[in-house]
Design an enzyme around this catalytic site. Structure first.
Site, PDB file in Angstrom:
ATOM      1  N   GLU A 217      -0.709  -9.341  -0.814  1.00  0.00           N
ATOM      2  CA  GLU A 217      -2.124  -9.613  -0.527  1.00  0.00           C
ATOM      3  C   GLU A 217      -2.970  -9.532  -1.797  1.00  0.00           C
ATOM      4  O   GLU A 217      -3.877 -10.336  -1.997  1.00  0.00           O
ATOM      5  CB  GLU A 217      -2.612  -8.622   0.537  1.00  0.00           C
ATOM      6  CG  GLU A 217      -1.889  -8.842   1.871  1.00  0.00           C
ATOM      7  CD  GLU A 217      -2.126  -7.727   2.880  1.00  0.00           C
ATOM      8  OE1 GLU A 217      -1.777  -6.567   2.582  1.00  0.00           O
ATOM      9  OE2 GLU A 217      -2.666  -8.016   3.956  1.00  0.00           O
TER      10      GLU A 217
ATOM     11  N   GLU B 295       4.723  -5.131   6.927  1.00  0.00           N
ATOM     12  CA  GLU B 295       3.988  -4.076   7.643  1.00  0.00           C
ATOM     13  C   GLU B 295       4.493  -3.896   9.066  1.00  0.00           C
ATOM     14  O   GLU B 295       4.427  -2.805   9.631  1.00  0.00           O
ATOM     15  CB  GLU B 295       2.482  -4.413   7.675  1.00  0.00           C
ATOM     16  CG  GLU B 295       1.783  -4.284   6.328  1.00  0.00           C
ATOM     17  CD  GLU B 295       1.730  -5.577   5.527  1.00  0.00           C
ATOM     18  OE1 GLU B 295       2.563  -6.490   5.773  1.00  0.00           O
ATOM     19  OE2 GLU B 295       0.853  -5.679   4.644  1.00  0.00           O
TER      20      GLU B 295
ATOM     21  N   ALA C 107       0.867  -1.178   0.000  1.00  0.00           N
ATOM     22  CA  ALA C 107       0.000   0.000   0.000  1.00  0.00           C
ATOM     23  C   ALA C 107       0.902   1.225   0.000  1.00  0.00           C
ATOM     24  O   ALA C 107       2.052   1.167   0.437  1.00  0.00           O
ATOM     25  CB  ALA C 107      -0.889  -0.025   1.228  1.00  0.00           C
TER      26      ALA C 107
ATOM     27  N   GLY D 201       0.530  -5.058   0.858  1.00  0.00           N
ATOM     28  CA  GLY D 201      -0.674  -5.101   0.030  1.00  0.00           C
ATOM     29  C   GLY D 201      -0.430  -5.718  -1.345  1.00  0.00           C
ATOM     30  O   GLY D 201      -1.362  -6.233  -1.963  1.00  0.00           O
TER      31      GLY D 201
HETATM   32  N1  CO8 Z   1       4.583   3.179  -0.767  1.00  0.00           N
HETATM   33  C1  CO8 Z   1       4.980   4.332  -1.340  1.00  0.00           C
HETATM   34  N2  CO8 Z   1       6.106   4.461  -2.048  1.00  0.00           N
HETATM   35  C2  CO8 Z   1       6.874   3.379  -2.180  1.00  0.00           C
HETATM   36  C3  CO8 Z   1       6.534   2.138  -1.611  1.00  0.00           C
HETATM   37  C4  CO8 Z   1       5.316   2.062  -0.881  1.00  0.00           C
HETATM   38  N3  CO8 Z   1       4.874   0.921  -0.342  1.00  0.00           N
HETATM   39  N4  CO8 Z   1       7.513   1.246  -1.895  1.00  0.00           N
HETATM   40  C5  CO8 Z   1       8.425   1.902  -2.632  1.00  0.00           C
HETATM   41  N5  CO8 Z   1       8.043   3.193  -2.801  1.00  0.00           N
HETATM   42  C6  CO8 Z   1       8.754   4.255  -3.511  1.00  0.00           C
HETATM   43  C7  CO8 Z   1       9.953   4.731  -2.714  1.00  0.00           C
HETATM   44  O1  CO8 Z   1       9.564   5.684  -1.748  1.00  0.00           O
HETATM   45  C8  CO8 Z   1      10.812   5.331  -3.813  1.00  0.00           C
HETATM   46  O2  CO8 Z   1      10.293   6.593  -4.148  1.00  0.00           O
HETATM   47  P1  CO8 Z   1      11.280   7.874  -4.240  1.00  0.00           P
HETATM   48  O3  CO8 Z   1      12.201   7.526  -5.381  1.00  0.00           O
HETATM   49  O4  CO8 Z   1      10.354   8.992  -4.527  1.00  0.00           O
HETATM   50  O5  CO8 Z   1      11.992   7.949  -2.943  1.00  0.00           O
HETATM   51  C9  CO8 Z   1      10.526   4.406  -5.022  1.00  0.00           C
HETATM   52  O6  CO8 Z   1       9.318   3.733  -4.707  1.00  0.00           O
HETATM   53  C10 CO8 Z   1      11.613   3.353  -5.203  1.00  0.00           C
HETATM   54  O7  CO8 Z   1      11.765   2.648  -3.977  1.00  0.00           O
HETATM   55  P2  CO8 Z   1      13.180   2.440  -3.268  1.00  0.00           P
HETATM   56  O8  CO8 Z   1      14.107   3.563  -3.598  1.00  0.00           O
HETATM   57  O9  CO8 Z   1      12.920   2.159  -1.827  1.00  0.00           O
HETATM   58  O10 CO8 Z   1      13.672   1.127  -4.042  1.00  0.00           O
HETATM   59  P3  CO8 Z   1      14.654   0.020  -3.502  1.00  0.00           P
HETATM   60  O11 CO8 Z   1      14.965  -0.850  -4.679  1.00  0.00           O
HETATM   61  O12 CO8 Z   1      15.794   0.615  -2.746  1.00  0.00           O
HETATM   62  O13 CO8 Z   1      13.798  -0.846  -2.423  1.00  0.00           O
HETATM   63  C11 CO8 Z   1      11.827  -1.986  -1.623  1.00  0.00           C
HETATM   64  C12 CO8 Z   1      12.678  -1.572  -2.850  1.00  0.00           C
HETATM   65  C13 CO8 Z   1      12.593  -2.999  -0.786  1.00  0.00           C
HETATM   66  C14 CO8 Z   1      10.563  -2.639  -2.169  1.00  0.00           C
HETATM   67  C15 CO8 Z   1      11.491  -0.737  -0.780  1.00  0.00           C
HETATM   68  O14 CO8 Z   1      10.972   0.274  -1.633  1.00  0.00           O
HETATM   69  C16 CO8 Z   1      10.495  -0.976   0.312  1.00  0.00           C
HETATM   70  O15 CO8 Z   1      10.827  -1.537   1.340  1.00  0.00           O
HETATM   71  N6  CO8 Z   1       9.232  -0.539   0.107  1.00  0.00           N
HETATM   72  C17 CO8 Z   1       8.198  -0.604   1.102  1.00  0.00           C
HETATM   73  C18 CO8 Z   1       7.682  -2.017   1.281  1.00  0.00           C
HETATM   74  C19 CO8 Z   1       6.624  -2.052   2.355  1.00  0.00           C
HETATM   75  O16 CO8 Z   1       6.853  -1.738   3.501  1.00  0.00           O
HETATM   76  N7  CO8 Z   1       5.393  -2.463   1.965  1.00  0.00           N
HETATM   77  C20 CO8 Z   1       4.283  -2.546   2.883  1.00  0.00           C
HETATM   78  C21 CO8 Z   1       3.476  -1.286   2.849  1.00  0.00           C
HETATM   79  S1  CO8 Z   1       2.134  -1.282   4.001  1.00  0.00           S
HETATM   80  C22 CO8 Z   1       0.969  -2.228   3.289  1.00  0.00           C
HETATM   81  O17 CO8 Z   1       1.134  -2.734   2.222  1.00  0.00           O
HETATM   82  C23 CO8 Z   1      -0.298  -2.433   4.064  1.00  0.00           C
HETATM   83  C24 CO8 Z   1      -1.309  -3.170   3.212  1.00  0.00           C
HETATM   84  C25 CO8 Z   1      -2.604  -3.260   3.908  1.00  0.00           C
HETATM   85  C26 CO8 Z   1      -3.496  -2.076   3.702  1.00  0.00           C
HETATM   86  C27 CO8 Z   1      -4.777  -2.450   4.222  1.00  0.00           C
HETATM   87  C28 CO8 Z   1      -5.774  -1.508   4.580  1.00  0.00           C
HETATM   88  C29 CO8 Z   1      -6.923  -2.146   5.318  1.00  0.00           C
END
Ligand code: CO8
Length: 258
Positions: A112, A132, A65, A109
């Site tokens: 999921e 998460e 998400a 997400g």
């Molecule tokens: N949300 C927003 N932006 C994101 C997300 C995300 N989940 N993941 C990556 N991005 C963005 C980064 O901020 C970055 O943007 P910017 O260049 O503007 O800084 C761009 O994508 C590229 O990402 P990275 O530079 O971080 O790329 P890397 O190759 O270094 O890393 C990863 C890749 C490992 C995937 C890393 O981006 C990461 O850890 N992302 C987050 C993963 C995460 O925590 N996901 C869980 C999110 S919470 C969720 O999903 C809850 C779901 C349930 C909702 C339910 C409601 C009821």
């Protein structure tokens, strides 16, 4: 309808839907989930579509998400909006088969969303996770429920508590994905599987979905009864007559969804 966060193509009776927010690794925001649920409902209604493939990019199916969009929300905001509940439930109600073709990250997400699909074909580059916990929250659209049913309590606890990622080989061993293919072949394999499904009787493929999904919702006795009645019911279709006649006459069946 024109979409901004997804790309939809229909070819050979297969709707291919690509998540398209490359700047955020396909993070799921409200707009994307609204567009995706609308596109899937359209595909479900469209007579030219018999199977659906959902995919992302090479680097990410979806990295979860959208953390930027969620970060400042209050409990009342997310509760009142039933954050993502309506969209995910709508995706779960699609009756045509949906294959998730996963390359790269399928996290939070994203994992999921892949699990709401009917089965997952993974590239050997795929990485699944429920991170998460690292954000001080828990999975919210199936990561503690669908994942546990798919891979069992021990691994689901491990994934949800440590936030570690699972690679494609482990995901296949655990039963999260149906098959792993070389990344370069992901789309051709997923589309070939979808075209194969598209050749079948749609009455039968929709019944398969209903029956397999029923196994998650009910007891074995009730599930077996549901399956038996579904099998019996298909004898009311022309496609059953055609399928069995084609076998006996050693020819390809021509199903008409009747
Ligand atoms: N949300 C927003 N932006 C994101 C997300 C995300 N989940 N993941 C990556 N991005 C963005 C980064 O901020 C970055 O943007 P910017 O260049 O503007 O800084 C761009 O994508 C590229 O990402 P990275 O530079 O971080 O790329 P890397 O190759 O270094 O890393 C990863 C890749 C490992 C995937 C890393 O981006 C990461 O850890 N992302 C987050 C993963 C995460 O925590 N996901 C869980 C999110 S919470 C969720 O999903 C809850 C779901 C349930 C909702 C339910 C409601 C009821």
């Amino acid at each position: 309808m024109a979409y901004e966060t997804i790309i939809v193509d229909i070819e050979d009776e297969v709707a291919l839907i690509r998540l398209n927010r490359p700047e955020a690794l396909n993070a799921l925001n409200a707009q994307l989930l609204d567009e995706l649920s609308a596109a899937l409902a359209d595909a479900d209604r469209n007579d030219k579509v018999r199977c659906i493939v959902l995919t992302g990019s090479e680097k990410a199916f979806a990295a979860g998400a959208d953390i930027k969009e969620m970060s400042t929300k209050s409990y009342v905001d997310v509760y009142d909006a039933d954050l993502f509940g309506a969209q995910i439930d709508a995706i779960g109600r699609v009756r045509k088969p949906i294959i998730a073709a996963v390359s790269g990250y399928a996290l939070g997400g994203g994992c999921e969303l892949a699990m709401v699909c009917d089965f997952i074909i993974a590239a050997d580059t795929a990485k699944f996770g429920q991170p998460e916990i690292n954000l001080g929250v828990v999975a919210g659209i199936g990561g503690t429920q669908r994942l546990t049913r798919l891979i069992g309590k021990s691994k689901a606890m491990d994934m949800n508590l440590t936030g570690r990622f699972m690679d494609a080989a482990e995901a296949e061993r655990a039963g999260l994905v149906s098959r792993v293919v070389p990344a370069a072949k992901l789309m051709s394999e997923a589309m070939a599987a979808a075209r194969k499904i598209a050749e079948k009787s749609q009455i039968a493929t929709k019944t398969v979905k209903e029956a397999v999904n029923r196994s998650y919702e009910t007891t074995l006795r009730e599930g077996l009864l549901f399956e038996r009645r579904a099998f019996h019911a298909l004898f009311a279709t022309e496609d059953q007559k055609e399928g069995m006649a084609a076998f006996l006459e050693k020819r390809e069946a021509q199903f008409r969804d009747r």
